[in-house]
Design a protein around this motif. Structure first.
Motif, PDB file in Angstrom:
ATOM      1  N   ASN A   4       1.382  -1.344   0.171  1.00 61.00           N
ATOM      2  CA  ASN A   4       0.048  -0.277  -0.137  1.00 61.00           C
ATOM      3  C   ASN A   4       0.966   0.956  -0.277  1.00 61.00           C
ATOM      4  OD1 ASN A   4      -1.537   1.945   1.128  1.00 61.00           O
ATOM      5  ND2 ASN A   4      -3.051   0.428   1.641  1.00 61.00           N
ATOM      6  N   TYR A 194      -6.075   7.392   0.283  1.00 61.13           N
ATOM      7  CA  TYR A 194      -7.497   6.841   0.294  1.00 61.13           C
ATOM      8  C   TYR A 194      -8.220   6.527  -0.045  1.00 61.13           C
ATOM      9  CZ  TYR A 194      -4.363   9.516   4.160  1.00 61.13           C
ATOM     10  OH  TYR A 194      -3.918  10.749   4.844  1.00 61.13           O
ATOM     11  N   PRO A 195      -8.879   5.019   0.095  1.00 57.18           N
ATOM     12  CA  PRO A 195     -10.069   5.173  -1.254  1.00 57.18           C
ATOM     13  C   PRO A 195     -11.355   5.776  -0.624  1.00 57.18           C
ATOM     14  CG  PRO A 195      -9.327   3.576   1.105  1.00 57.18           C
ATOM     15  CD  PRO A 195      -8.533   4.669   1.312  1.00 57.18           C
ATOM     16  N   TRP A 196     -11.336   6.817  -1.070  1.00 58.67           N
ATOM     17  CA  TRP A 196     -12.448   7.374  -0.734  1.00 58.67           C
ATOM     18  C   TRP A 196     -13.488   6.880  -1.397  1.00 58.67           C
ATOM     19  CZ3 TRP A 196     -11.636  11.020   2.042  1.00 58.67           C
ATOM     20  CH2 TRP A 196     -10.138  11.684   2.246  1.00 58.67           C
ATOM     21  N   MET A 260     -12.634   2.678   6.416  1.00 57.91           N
ATOM     22  CA  MET A 260     -11.471   3.323   5.288  1.00 57.91           C
ATOM     23  C   MET A 260     -10.445   3.352   6.946  1.00 57.91           C
ATOM     24  SD  MET A 260     -10.775   6.899   4.468  1.00 57.91           S
ATOM     25  CE  MET A 260      -9.493   7.853   5.084  1.00 57.91           C
ATOM     26  N   SER A 263      -8.891  -0.508   6.746  1.00 57.60           N
ATOM     27  CA  SER A 263      -8.409  -1.253   6.231  1.00 57.60           C
ATOM     28  C   SER A 263      -7.222  -0.352   5.693  1.00 57.60           C
ATOM     29  CB  SER A 263      -9.680  -0.992   4.128  1.00 57.60           C
ATOM     30  OG  SER A 263      -9.841   0.623   4.097  1.00 57.60           O
TER      31      SER A 263
END
Ligand SMILES: Nc1nc2c(c(=O)[nH]1)N[C@H]1C(S)=C(S)[C@@H](COP(=O)(O)O)O[C@H]1N2
Ligand SMILES: [Mo]
Length: 323
Positions: A4, A194-196, A260, A263
């Protein structure tokens, strides 16, 4: 972290610097008429002042708070700090800068979709939420995982009221919350780290607990944008990041949802994230906290001081493992 791009060892200066430095820096920046914040802040307006933007669609609210301290005798945090020291990554990672760049965000019209494993799914207009559910004052401590805390006089209503209205089915065991996705108005959402959109979750019994509210205001006024307008969750016995802002979707589901922060960094942010002075964050002790506006640190209380109301939810669980 594995493959990541997020690097937990990169501690942003705003996480370790007392907010006073930031307020001072704000004054300096205003005086100098410069904007800071780096490349992600493409939508910033240099030199603007920062009024407290508010929603327009809220009916008459009391406008004042009835008490000046919480049930433990702690003073309310001043409005200036509550509205100029914000964690709101959709806008900026710089806490005292969020207020400066929220003015393009539209909080009206606003809909909240409540569905999933329910008998009566419903999409609420914000006006209808304000008309249907009486707004009450709740003074809650907010404990951020980074080691600071505030005492905030919210206006809102128990989440349980809206959940009862949609009638969860027996298979529903968790609730998933989703924030708005609007990169044109939220410059931080252009940051691909960031996984928006921001997402959070609660177990259904946590969501039904009377302490859990949907907040629509603070200090007797509609919520400022930087605090999550027009509607945000507040779960006072959990670390601040569980209290998701700008909610557009509430979904009843069978299995524990991804969130969020968990993860991105599962060993730092668990699903439960109950305030627990015993269980350190890998980068920060959780044993003490600094109340914004105070110099000395104070001991952090288990469940942020709300044990009487919530400890029974976790009977039989190992809170060091289920963090
Ligand atoms: N959508 C969204 N909700 C969010 C955040 C965020 O970045 N985006 N930050 C969280 C964190 S880390 C904290 S501490 C609180 C801060 O709330 P406040 O700025 O109103 O004090 O909001 C939480 N809710
Ligand atoms: Mo936080």
């Amino acid at each position: 972290m594995s493959n990541n791009s997020y690097q937990p060892t990169q501690i942003h200066p705003s996480e370790i610097t007392p907010e006073q430095l930031y307020f001072n820096r704000r004054q300096f920046m205003k005086a100098a008429g410069v904007a800071v914040g780096g490349a992600i802040l493409a939508a910033c307006a240099p030199g603007t002042s920062s009024p407290v933007p508010q929603t327009t669609s809220t009916p008459e609210l009391p406008g004042v708070v009835s008490k000046t301290s919480d049930e433990l005798g702690a003073s309310l945090t001043p409005l200036e700090a509550i509205t100029h020291y914000n964690n709101y990554y959709e806008f900026s990672e710089i806490k005292d800068y969020v207020a400066d760049i929220v003015s393009n965000f539209k909080t009206s019209p606003w809909e909240v979709e409540v569905g999933g494993l329910v008998n009566n799914p419903k999409t609420y207009q914000m006006e209808d939420i304000l008309k249907s559910f009486d707004q009450e004052e709740r003074i809650y401590r907010l404990r951020c995982v980074e080691g600071w805390s505030m005492v905030i006089p919210w206006l809102g209503f128990p989440l349980a009221k809206i959940l009862k209205e949609v009638e969860p089915k027996s298979e529903a065991r968790f609730v998933r919350f989703v924030s708005v996705l609007r990169p044109a108005e939220m410059p931080g959402q252009k940051v691909p780290l960031y996984p928006w959109p921001y997402q959070e979750g609660l177990r259904l019994d946590e969501a039904m607990n009377d302490l859990t509210i949907l907040a629509t205001g603070l200090y007797g006024k509609p919520l400022p944008v930087q605090d999550g307008a027009p509607i945000r969750l507040v779960v006072p016995w959990k670390y601040g990041f569980k209290s998701i802002k700008a909610v557009v979707k509430i979904e009843l589901i069978a299995d524990q949802p991804a969130t969020m922060w968990s993860s991105i960094a599962p060993d730092e942010y668990g699903f439960y994230s109950n305030v627990n002075p015993q269980r350190p964050h890998p980068r920060w002790s959780q044993a003490t906290e600094r109340r914004i506006g105070e110099t000395n640190r104070r001991p952090t209380l288990i469940f942020n001081g709300y044990s009487d109301q919530v400890a029974s939810l976790y009977a039989g669980m190992n809170l060091m493992q289920d963090y």
